[in-house]
Design a protein around this motif. Sequence first.
Motif, PDB file in Angstrom:
ATOM      1  N   THR A 440      21.943   1.779   6.685  1.00 22.89           N
ATOM      2  CA  THR A 440      20.830   2.464   7.351  1.00 22.89           C
ATOM      3  C   THR A 440      19.837   3.025   6.334  1.00 22.89           C
ATOM      4  O   THR A 440      18.625   3.028   6.584  1.00 22.89           O
ATOM      5  CB  THR A 440      21.343   3.599   8.259  1.00 22.89           C
ATOM      6  N   ASP A 441      20.322   3.469   5.180  1.00 21.50           N
ATOM      7  CA  ASP A 441      19.421   3.962   4.126  1.00 21.50           C
ATOM      8  C   ASP A 441      18.538   2.837   3.589  1.00 21.50           C
ATOM      9  O   ASP A 441      17.359   3.049   3.297  1.00 21.50           O
ATOM     10  CB  ASP A 441      20.227   4.579   2.973  1.00 21.50           C
ATOM     11  N   LYS A 442      19.139   1.664   3.444  1.00 20.05           N
ATOM     12  CA  LYS A 442      18.358   0.516   2.960  1.00 20.05           C
ATOM     13  C   LYS A 442      17.277   0.138   3.962  1.00 20.05           C
ATOM     14  O   LYS A 442      16.130  -0.132   3.593  1.00 20.05           O
ATOM     15  CB  LYS A 442      19.282  -0.674   2.701  1.00 20.05           C
ATOM     16  N   LEU A 443      17.618   0.147   5.249  1.00 20.12           N
ATOM     17  CA  LEU A 443      16.628  -0.133   6.290  1.00 20.12           C
ATOM     18  C   LEU A 443      15.538   0.934   6.295  1.00 20.12           C
ATOM     19  O   LEU A 443      14.352   0.627   6.439  1.00 20.12           O
ATOM     20  CB  LEU A 443      17.309  -0.181   7.666  1.00 20.12           C
ATOM     21  N   ASP A 444      15.933   2.188   6.123  1.00 14.33           N
ATOM     22  CA  ASP A 444      14.983   3.301   6.119  1.00 14.33           C
ATOM     23  C   ASP A 444      14.046   3.206   4.922  1.00 14.33           C
ATOM     24  O   ASP A 444      12.840   3.468   5.033  1.00 14.33           O
ATOM     25  CB  ASP A 444      15.751   4.626   6.084  1.00 14.33           C
ATOM     26  N   SER A 445      14.590   2.825   3.774  1.00 12.75           N
ATOM     27  CA  SER A 445      13.774   2.689   2.570  1.00 12.75           C
ATOM     28  C   SER A 445      12.686   1.634   2.758  1.00 12.75           C
ATOM     29  O   SER A 445      11.524   1.842   2.388  1.00 12.75           O
ATOM     30  CB  SER A 445      14.664   2.309   1.372  1.00 12.75           C
ATOM     31  N   VAL A 446      13.057   0.513   3.347  1.00 11.01           N
ATOM     32  CA  VAL A 446      12.069  -0.534   3.648  1.00 11.01           C
ATOM     33  C   VAL A 446      11.051  -0.004   4.649  1.00 11.01           C
ATOM     34  O   VAL A 446       9.854  -0.276   4.548  1.00 11.01           O
ATOM     35  CB  VAL A 446      12.772  -1.798   4.200  1.00 11.01           C
ATOM     36  N   GLY A 447      11.538   0.795   5.614  1.00 11.98           N
ATOM     37  CA  GLY A 447      10.651   1.368   6.622  1.00 11.98           C
ATOM     38  C   GLY A 447       9.603   2.284   6.032  1.00 11.98           C
ATOM     39  O   GLY A 447       8.466   2.339   6.505  1.00 11.98           O
ATOM     40  N   ASN A 448       9.945   3.029   4.970  1.00 14.81           N
ATOM     41  CA  ASN A 448       8.964   3.905   4.313  1.00 14.81           C
ATOM     42  C   ASN A 448       7.812   3.094   3.731  1.00 14.81           C
ATOM     43  O   ASN A 448       6.648   3.480   3.805  1.00 14.81           O
ATOM     44  CB  ASN A 448       9.640   4.712   3.196  1.00 14.81           C
ATOM     45  N   THR A 449       8.151   1.956   3.125  1.00 13.19           N
ATOM     46  CA  THR A 449       7.112   1.097   2.547  1.00 13.19           C
ATOM     47  C   THR A 449       6.236   0.495   3.632  1.00 13.19           C
ATOM     48  O   THR A 449       5.007   0.481   3.534  1.00 13.19           O
ATOM     49  CB  THR A 449       7.759  -0.032   1.715  1.00 13.19           C
ATOM     50  N   THR A 450       6.874  -0.016   4.708  1.00 17.46           N
ATOM     51  CA  THR A 450       6.096  -0.639   5.788  1.00 17.46           C
ATOM     52  C   THR A 450       5.209   0.385   6.488  1.00 17.46           C
ATOM     53  O   THR A 450       4.091   0.065   6.895  1.00 17.46           O
ATOM     54  CB  THR A 450       7.027  -1.310   6.817  1.00 17.46           C
ATOM     55  N   ALA A 451       5.695   1.627   6.611  1.00 15.41           N
ATOM     56  CA  ALA A 451       4.891   2.670   7.247  1.00 15.41           C
ATOM     57  C   ALA A 451       3.659   2.983   6.406  1.00 15.41           C
ATOM     58  O   ALA A 451       2.557   3.190   6.939  1.00 15.41           O
ATOM     59  CB  ALA A 451       5.719   3.933   7.440  1.00 15.41           C
ATOM     60  N   ALA A 452       3.835   3.022   5.085  1.00 13.21           N
ATOM     61  CA  ALA A 452       2.698   3.280   4.195  1.00 13.21           C
ATOM     62  C   ALA A 452       1.658   2.173   4.309  1.00 13.21           C
ATOM     63  O   ALA A 452       0.449   2.426   4.339  1.00 13.21           O
ATOM     64  CB  ALA A 452       3.183   3.395   2.750  1.00 13.21           C
ATOM     65  N   ILE A 453       2.123   0.927   4.403  1.00 11.32           N
ATOM     66  CA  ILE A 453       1.201  -0.204   4.537  1.00 11.32           C
ATOM     67  C   ILE A 453       0.456  -0.130   5.868  1.00 11.32           C
ATOM     68  O   ILE A 453      -0.751  -0.378   5.941  1.00 11.32           O
ATOM     69  CB  ILE A 453       1.978  -1.534   4.411  1.00 11.32           C
ATOM     70  N   ALA A 454       1.176   0.231   6.942  1.00 12.04           N
ATOM     71  CA  ALA A 454       0.541   0.358   8.262  1.00 12.04           C
ATOM     72  C   ALA A 454      -0.532   1.437   8.247  1.00 12.04           C
ATOM     73  O   ALA A 454      -1.585   1.292   8.876  1.00 12.04           O
ATOM     74  CB  ALA A 454       1.596   0.658   9.321  1.00 12.04           C
ATOM     75  N   LYS A 455      -0.265   2.534   7.521  1.00 11.66           N
ATOM     76  CA  LYS A 455      -1.278   3.592   7.403  1.00 11.66           C
ATOM     77  C   LYS A 455      -2.523   3.051   6.705  1.00 11.66           C
ATOM     78  O   LYS A 455      -3.648   3.402   7.068  1.00 11.66           O
ATOM     79  CB  LYS A 455      -0.711   4.783   6.623  1.00 11.66           C
ATOM     80  N   GLY A 456      -2.327   2.197   5.702  1.00 15.47           N
ATOM     81  CA  GLY A 456      -3.466   1.582   5.021  1.00 15.47           C
ATOM     82  C   GLY A 456      -4.304   0.747   5.970  1.00 15.47           C
ATOM     83  O   GLY A 456      -5.542   0.808   5.956  1.00 15.47           O
ATOM     84  N   PHE A 457      -3.630  -0.048   6.810  1.00 14.54           N
ATOM     85  CA  PHE A 457      -4.329  -0.836   7.821  1.00 14.54           C
ATOM     86  C   PHE A 457      -5.127   0.079   8.748  1.00 14.54           C
ATOM     87  O   PHE A 457      -6.286  -0.193   9.073  1.00 14.54           O
ATOM     88  CB  PHE A 457      -3.321  -1.636   8.653  1.00 14.54           C
ATOM     89  N   ALA A 458      -4.486   1.146   9.207  1.00 18.56           N
ATOM     90  CA  ALA A 458      -5.129   2.056  10.157  1.00 18.56           C
ATOM     91  C   ALA A 458      -6.379   2.683   9.556  1.00 18.56           C
ATOM     92  O   ALA A 458      -7.412   2.813  10.219  1.00 18.56           O
ATOM     93  CB  ALA A 458      -4.148   3.134  10.589  1.00 18.56           C
ATOM     94  N   ILE A 459      -6.302   3.067   8.274  1.00 13.09           N
ATOM     95  CA  ILE A 459      -7.443   3.698   7.607  1.00 13.09           C
ATOM     96  C   ILE A 459      -8.591   2.701   7.453  1.00 13.09           C
ATOM     97  O   ILE A 459      -9.745   3.007   7.752  1.00 13.09           O
ATOM     98  CB  ILE A 459      -7.023   4.263   6.239  1.00 13.09           C
TER      99      ILE A 459
END
Length: 675
Positions: A440-459
Amino acid sequence: MNNYLLTSVITGLLALVFAFLLRKSIVKREIKNEKMKEISGYIEEGAMAFLRREYKYLAVFIVVVAIAIGVFIHIQTAICFVVGALFSILAGFFGMKVAVKANVRTTQAAEKSIKEALTVAFSGGSVMGMCVVGLGILGLGILSIIFDLDVTYITGFGLGASSIALFARVGGGIYTKAADVGADLVGKVEAGIPEDDPRNPAVIADNVGDNVGDVAGMGADLFESYVGSIISAITLGSVVNLTSGKEAVFFPIVVSCVGIIASILGVLMVRVVKGDNPQRALNIGTYIAGILMIIGTGIFSKIMFGDYKAFGAVIVGIIVGLSIGKITEIYTSADYKYVKEIASQTQTGPATTIISGLSVGMKSTVPPILLISVGILVAYYIVGGQSHATLGLYGIALSAVGMLSTTGITVAVDAYGPIADNAGGIAEMAGLPENVREITDKLDSVGNTTAAIAKGFAIGSAALTALALFASYAETVKLQTIDLLNPLTLIGFLIGSMVPFMFAALAMEAVGKAANQMVEEVRRQFRENPGIMERTVKPDYKRCVDISTQAALRQMLLPGVLAIIIPIGMGLLFGTEALAGVIAGAVGTGVLMAVMMANAGGAWDNAKKYIESGVYGGKGSSAHKAGVVGDTVGDPFKDTAGPAMNILIKLMTIVSLVFASVIATYGGIITNLFK
């Protein structure tokens, strides 16, 4: 009935059917561990209780604004506003309803394999993604058919979506960060217990916050971005009319339909990719969706316009979006130097940690702004802006549509993160074996990166969409230029530039007040019930959930109302040019604030995680405590004030567009007194 509009309705229904099938595949998984089921029940109960109370507040707001629009503009616009608001609510509700069921099932799947856990978590996120695009294109398609594509009315749909998105983002952001800050400061720093430790009274509120902020709030946010980009392109397309028909109006709708089909295929690809690398699986799905999107857009550009100019503008948006996402990753991932620099500064205490993080956030504004600027120029001229200014602005609007065309899978990848985060929390609280938490930590770690990228798209999309909506406003009020030598325009520009700062201050202050209450409550429970730390007494989770809920609902109203009142007030008092200055100022500083806050917050978060991996003394060290302080400051940056900037600038712009006719007729009350 136009075939393109009929296709949009069918495509929207297809996305919703696909979401329903994904939900069905998730809920049929039986939960066998009673402890996990109990914890998941607490999270679901808290999340749904928050939404029910939030929707009661929003119902009053929707009715009041709808009446105002019906009286001062058109009843048809009011109807579109109500539909947009309701669809935005439904997108967030459906997504979160599934997310709180997918989290515990992801934990259970992690007992088998990382591949199985990824499938469940990503399916949960995909429901959110498909609901966002499905409801967005379905609503626009139906209303376009009913009102014969009259943009005067359809802009109301975008206003409804933007209004609800702002409240959902701000309210959800205040909730989640109040709980997160309270849990971290008392649990980690003072009590020295791990994250997601069941002894922490704020742990359930923290996990609830992941859902109301990062799933429901984020879903409403990207629903608004998605709808706003299409409406801005339709509005400018109605002015352009490149051919004898309405191809310029229909093309953004076609691009969005192609994007939905591509996203569905991309989601299916993630589910079939073999191996134990979740980042690779998510990347493959995203790339396939993007490639299919590019091919489909090129074909329809040739069919509808006879050339590839419109296709070129869409590609510009996709490239800029991907580039901003990559730059965001560079500034916020521990794989790169910026986060490591912040981690190094934690060795000398919290003060240098804060200074370093702010520096990284400010520096990170440079590449995205340059990219957006280049994208605007290329999109403007590639479609034909050198000979027809409105045509060039239409190209900019198409680039925003292109950037958000695969929103279905972008949201899926983003929403997967909070589900994986919740899954890890449930694993910790249920006392599952270490190997489950590692998955679950490994999945969460990947999720942090994908969330940051999604924020970039949104901006990026916020900047392009706001510019396109601004152009639509200028067309409506017959404004050819903005003259900064005109004192009215200059005043508007200064006030507009101030609004994002005031808005951020209100959001940060709200988090601070709510977090203070949370900290005091957690301290009280530890002080009055020593058995909590000894695991002989169960913490009062419900009290902490109530604190976050009440604070979020109470504090979200003022920022949301101001975002609507300020543009209307400035237009009515000082006229159309002053309002144009307000929009220009708000977009300029809003985009910069969004980038700075999102990236500084993400960098602080990952600097803390980098230390927790074992560097500079690891968990419990003085460096780690400084890192936690940095992460705590960054939480409202990246998850409350920062993301709300995107919605703020688009809401102010679309409010101006919807009320443009009223402002053009009755605006300038004060200036007219001196004529």
